[in-house]
Design a protein around this motif. Sequence first.
Motif, PDB file in Angstrom:
ATOM      1  N   TYR A   1       0.822  -1.221   0.000  1.00  0.00           N
ATOM      2  CA  TYR A   1       0.000   0.000   0.000  1.00  0.00           C
ATOM      3  C   TYR A   1       0.856   1.271   0.000  1.00  0.00           C
ATOM      4  O   TYR A   1       0.340   2.376   0.090  1.00  0.00           O
ATOM      5  CB  TYR A   1      -0.958   0.011   1.194  1.00  0.00           C
ATOM      6  CG  TYR A   1      -0.273  -0.148   2.531  1.00  0.00           C
ATOM      7  CD1 TYR A   1       0.318   0.934   3.167  1.00  0.00           C
ATOM      8  CD2 TYR A   1      -0.203  -1.394   3.144  1.00  0.00           C
ATOM      9  CE1 TYR A   1       0.962   0.793   4.385  1.00  0.00           C
ATOM     10  CE2 TYR A   1       0.438  -1.551   4.367  1.00  0.00           C
ATOM     11  CZ  TYR A   1       1.011  -0.464   4.982  1.00  0.00           C
ATOM     12  OH  TYR A   1       1.654  -0.613   6.185  1.00  0.00           O
ATOM     13  N   SER A   2       2.165   1.126  -0.128  1.00  0.00           N
ATOM     14  CA  SER A   2       3.055   2.284  -0.166  1.00  0.00           C
ATOM     15  C   SER A   2       2.683   3.196  -1.329  1.00  0.00           C
ATOM     16  O   SER A   2       2.310   2.720  -2.405  1.00  0.00           O
ATOM     17  CB  SER A   2       4.502   1.808  -0.340  1.00  0.00           C
ATOM     18  OG  SER A   2       5.334   2.887  -0.711  1.00  0.00           O
ATOM     19  N   PRO A   3       2.770   4.523  -1.134  1.00  0.00           N
ATOM     20  CA  PRO A   3       2.514   5.442  -2.245  1.00  0.00           C
ATOM     21  C   PRO A   3       3.393   5.139  -3.455  1.00  0.00           C
ATOM     22  O   PRO A   3       2.981   5.355  -4.584  1.00  0.00           O
ATOM     23  CB  PRO A   3       2.835   6.816  -1.660  1.00  0.00           C
ATOM     24  CG  PRO A   3       2.641   6.660  -0.194  1.00  0.00           C
ATOM     25  CD  PRO A   3       3.043   5.243   0.111  1.00  0.00           C
ATOM     26  N   LEU A   4       4.585   4.606  -3.229  1.00  0.00           N
ATOM     27  CA  LEU A   4       5.446   4.250  -4.353  1.00  0.00           C
ATOM     28  C   LEU A   4       4.868   3.083  -5.139  1.00  0.00           C
ATOM     29  O   LEU A   4       5.032   2.995  -6.351  1.00  0.00           O
ATOM     30  CB  LEU A   4       6.848   3.886  -3.850  1.00  0.00           C
ATOM     31  CG  LEU A   4       7.634   5.015  -3.212  1.00  0.00           C
ATOM     32  CD1 LEU A   4       8.913   4.475  -2.588  1.00  0.00           C
ATOM     33  CD2 LEU A   4       7.941   6.093  -4.222  1.00  0.00           C
ATOM     34  N   ALA A   5       4.188   2.156  -4.460  1.00  0.00           N
ATOM     35  CA  ALA A   5       3.628   0.984  -5.112  1.00  0.00           C
ATOM     36  C   ALA A   5       2.318   1.287  -5.828  1.00  0.00           C
ATOM     37  O   ALA A   5       2.030   0.729  -6.885  1.00  0.00           O
ATOM     38  CB  ALA A   5       3.408  -0.132  -4.091  1.00  0.00           C
ATOM     39  N   VAL A   6       1.527   2.183  -5.279  1.00  0.00           N
ATOM     40  CA  VAL A   6       0.214   2.450  -5.862  1.00  0.00           C
ATOM     41  C   VAL A   6       0.212   3.656  -6.803  1.00  0.00           C
ATOM     42  O   VAL A   6      -0.799   3.989  -7.388  1.00  0.00           O
ATOM     43  CB  VAL A   6      -0.879   2.617  -4.769  1.00  0.00           C
ATOM     44  CG1 VAL A   6      -1.060   1.325  -4.013  1.00  0.00           C
ATOM     45  CG2 VAL A   6      -0.557   3.758  -3.850  1.00  0.00           C
TER      46      VAL A   6
ATOM     47  N   ASP B   1       1.344  10.186  -4.550  1.00  0.00           N
ATOM     48  CA  ASP B   1       2.213  10.778  -3.548  1.00  0.00           C
ATOM     49  C   ASP B   1       1.434  11.196  -2.305  1.00  0.00           C
ATOM     50  O   ASP B   1       1.890  11.957  -1.488  1.00  0.00           O
ATOM     51  CB  ASP B   1       2.998  11.955  -4.127  1.00  0.00           C
ATOM     52  CG  ASP B   1       2.105  13.040  -4.679  1.00  0.00           C
ATOM     53  OD1 ASP B   1       0.861  12.889  -4.622  1.00  0.00           O
ATOM     54  OD2 ASP B   1       2.638  14.035  -5.173  1.00  0.00           O
ATOM     55  N   THR B   2       0.210  10.714  -2.186  1.00  0.00           N
ATOM     56  CA  THR B   2      -0.587  11.002  -0.995  1.00  0.00           C
ATOM     57  C   THR B   2      -0.913   9.706  -0.278  1.00  0.00           C
ATOM     58  O   THR B   2      -0.966   8.636  -0.868  1.00  0.00           O
ATOM     59  CB  THR B   2      -1.902  11.715  -1.367  1.00  0.00           C
ATOM     60  OG1 THR B   2      -2.662  10.863  -2.224  1.00  0.00           O
ATOM     61  CG2 THR B   2      -1.620  13.029  -2.061  1.00  0.00           C
ATOM     62  N   LEU B   3      -1.142   9.803   1.018  1.00  0.00           N
ATOM     63  CA  LEU B   3      -1.480   8.604   1.795  1.00  0.00           C
ATOM     64  C   LEU B   3      -2.969   8.410   1.883  1.00  0.00           C
ATOM     65  O   LEU B   3      -3.758   9.237   1.861  1.00  0.00           O
ATOM     66  CB  LEU B   3      -0.855   8.696   3.195  1.00  0.00           C
ATOM     67  CG  LEU B   3       0.656   8.671   3.200  1.00  0.00           C
ATOM     68  CD1 LEU B   3       1.163   8.873   4.628  1.00  0.00           C
ATOM     69  CD2 LEU B   3       1.156   7.353   2.675  1.00  0.00           C
TER      70      LEU B   3
END
Length: 124
Positions: A114-119, A122-124
């Motif tokens: 669920y990391s912003p890098l994975a999805v 740049d927002t949580l």
Amino acid sequence: MFTPSGLYTFSGSRRTRHRRPRPCEIYPPSRRLSRDGALRHMTAGSAWMSDEESDKGNIAPGQLADLAVLSQDYLSVHEVLIPETTSVLTLVGGKVVHAEAEHCALNPPVLPGYSPLAVGTDTL
């Protein structure tokens, strides 16, 4: 400065080479480091500062396999282009931790899923 790409930026290297304490002031060549010297300070010098020179800081048998493949040849690129140097491949402990350009297939998976890098946001 540590960047997200996993490489210390080379802007500090350029400042070390030029020795410009202020934009209009330049130290004489006798007080500047060569590119080799600046690179040695960023690698073996950093290992010495952390009391790890027997483990890292050089490419040698028995040393940790931490290295970066750079976007341009640091030793021959024009000085004004040094700050633009980035890592296209970074290995820590012999494992790829960052890859760009033609090396992208080597990138490790982004965890957690669920990391912003994975999805891709740049927002949580």
